[in-house]
Design an enzyme around this catalytic site. Structure first.
Site, short mmCIF file in Angstrom:
data_model
loop_
_atom_site.label_atom_id
_atom_site.label_comp_id
_atom_site.label_asym_id
_atom_site.label_seq_id
_atom_site.Cartn_x
_atom_site.Cartn_y
_atom_site.Cartn_z
N ASP A 165 6.42 54.56 98.58
CA ASP A 165 7.32 54.34 99.57
C ASP A 165 8.55 53.78 99.28
OD1 ASP A 165 7.85 54.12 102.22
OD2 ASP A 165 6.68 52.57 102.57
N GLU A 166 9.49 54.93 98.79
CA GLU A 166 10.98 54.48 98.64
C GLU A 166 11.67 55.46 99.27
OE1 GLU A 166 11.84 52.95 94.43
OE2 GLU A 166 10.27 54.17 94.11
#
Length: 400
Positions: A165-166
């Protein structure tokens, strides 16, 4: 954020366009148990491959010396993306040209890894468009994206999904901000579609890690592993409901983390009982010297580069016969090539030829004329790619 194996081709031409998918000590006179091939207690070795610039198939170049076990237990195709369709206002799975190419050429890029025992996962990353794993506003919208992930796993014969989750850009294109139930919904829906035998893993970074109500939702029950995304650092994940054997506290970049640091992190992984060690950015060329410093600590074996590999299983039994140790070595082949095998031990040396796919051969040795069994033998498997030496320990019975 963070060259070919035997009988394996490289990636061919570039695919046309990115694709969005909708969807032991033995008692006297007792028989020793067959040796278990990998040790289930070894920390799992994870590798990420940037397929925009490197072949996934490079992972198959590495095995543990003296075995036909893979150096890496899990390999991540890095990376697919979660994108956002502004017209439908829905997230969708995007595969760029190189990811598509890797998946569509699974026979050369993925299957050789799986044949050696490496699980291959598709890593999914944000793409600055506002869509992410942490901002689904309903279970239904999370389920729609889970459908696409599950379709990719099934279509390409993968072993699971990895979440990173970047770079999601939450709020871009008018999208919602992260919430504490979104990722829990996604994990639940994906696990329902994949079943218990596929893997779901998480980089412990971003809102999906930081904001998820792990305890309130029980989301961790759907995760197999979580690990540190900061290369060269020691950063144990903190996910309620998971245990150390599911965590990777150590992570290294194979192109920038020093070998001394990588070695120290491997030792700490063993000393503190963590179950995963993460490596990133496997490129072409021979990295076995570096990797050996890690695998010697984690598994007791150095890493071999492009060693011959054959799809064989070896089972050793040691029993007593007339006061002497008797060794029975069974060799099962599932390899396409015709093989021969030589068993060498302190008891003696014997060779069998013409082992075809699907065949089993058994070699028997008995200690006589003063020969003594020492608890280890070597099975040298010979075929078109050369000789694979498998070192097989066994428990020596006390014979009277």
């Amino acid at each position: 954020m963070h060259a070919p194996a035997p009988r394996r081709a490289g990636i061919a031409a570039v695919a046309a366009i990115g694709l969005a998918i909708a969807g032991l000590t033995v008692p006297a006179a007792a028989s020793a148990a067959p040796i278990a091939a990998p040790d289930a207690d070894d920390p799992k070795r994870v590798v990420y491959v940037e397929v925009n610039s490197n072949d996934m198939a490079n992972v198959a170049d590495y095995t543990l010396e003296g075995t036909n076990r893979p150096a890496f237990d899990m390999a991540m195709i890095f990376a697919a993306n979660i994108n956002y369709d502004v017209d439908s206002q829905q997230a969708y799975l995007h595969l760029n040209e190189r990811v598509t190419e890797t998946l569509e050429q699974a026979d050369t890029q993925i299957r050789p890894l799986q044949e050696r025992g490496t699980k291959v996962l598709l890593s999914v990353l944000g793409n600055h468009q506002g869509a992410g794993f942490a901002n689904f506003t309903s279970r239904e919208s999370a389920a729609a994206f889970a459908d696409q992930l599950a379709d990719a796993v099934e279509t390409y014969g993968l072993d699971g999904i990895d979440f990173d989750d970047e770079w999601s850009g939450y709020g871009n294109n008018g999208t919602a901000q992260p919430n504490p139930t979104s990722f829990a919904y996604l994990l639940d829906e994906l696990r329902d579609r994949l079943g218990p035998d596929k893997l779901i893993t998480l980089y412990n970074i971003g809102p999906s890690y930081d904001l998820t109500d792990w305890q309130g939702t029980g989301a961790s029950e759907n995760l197999d592993y979580s690990w540190n995304p900061y290369y060269g650092a020691w950063n144990p994940p903190q996910v309620p409901g998971m245990t150390r054997d599911q965590f990777g506290a150590a992570a290294v970049d194979l192109t920038s983390t020093s070998v001394d640091r990588a070695t120290a992190l491997a030792q700490r992984t063993v000393d503190e009982g963590y179950g995963v060690y993460v490596t990133y950015n496997l490129t072409a060329g021979d990295h076995s010297a570096y990797l050996s410093k890690i695998t010697e600590i984690l598994t007791g074996h150095a890493t071999a580069y492009r060693a011959p590999w054959y799809d064989v299983d070896v089972e050793v039994q040691a029993t007593c016969a007339g006061g002497d140790v008797k060794l029975k070595v069974r060799i099962d082949s599932a390899d396409d090539a015709e093989l021969s095998a030589t068993v060498a031990s302190t008891v003696g040396t014997r060779t069998v030829d013409g082992i075809a796919a699907g065949e089993s051969r058994t070699i028997v040795q008995q200690a006589k004329r003063g020969a003594a069994a020492d608890g280890e033998l070597t099975v040298s498997v010979n075929g078109p790619d050369g000789t694979l030496d498998l070192v097989e320990p066994y428990a020596v019975p006390v014979c009277r």
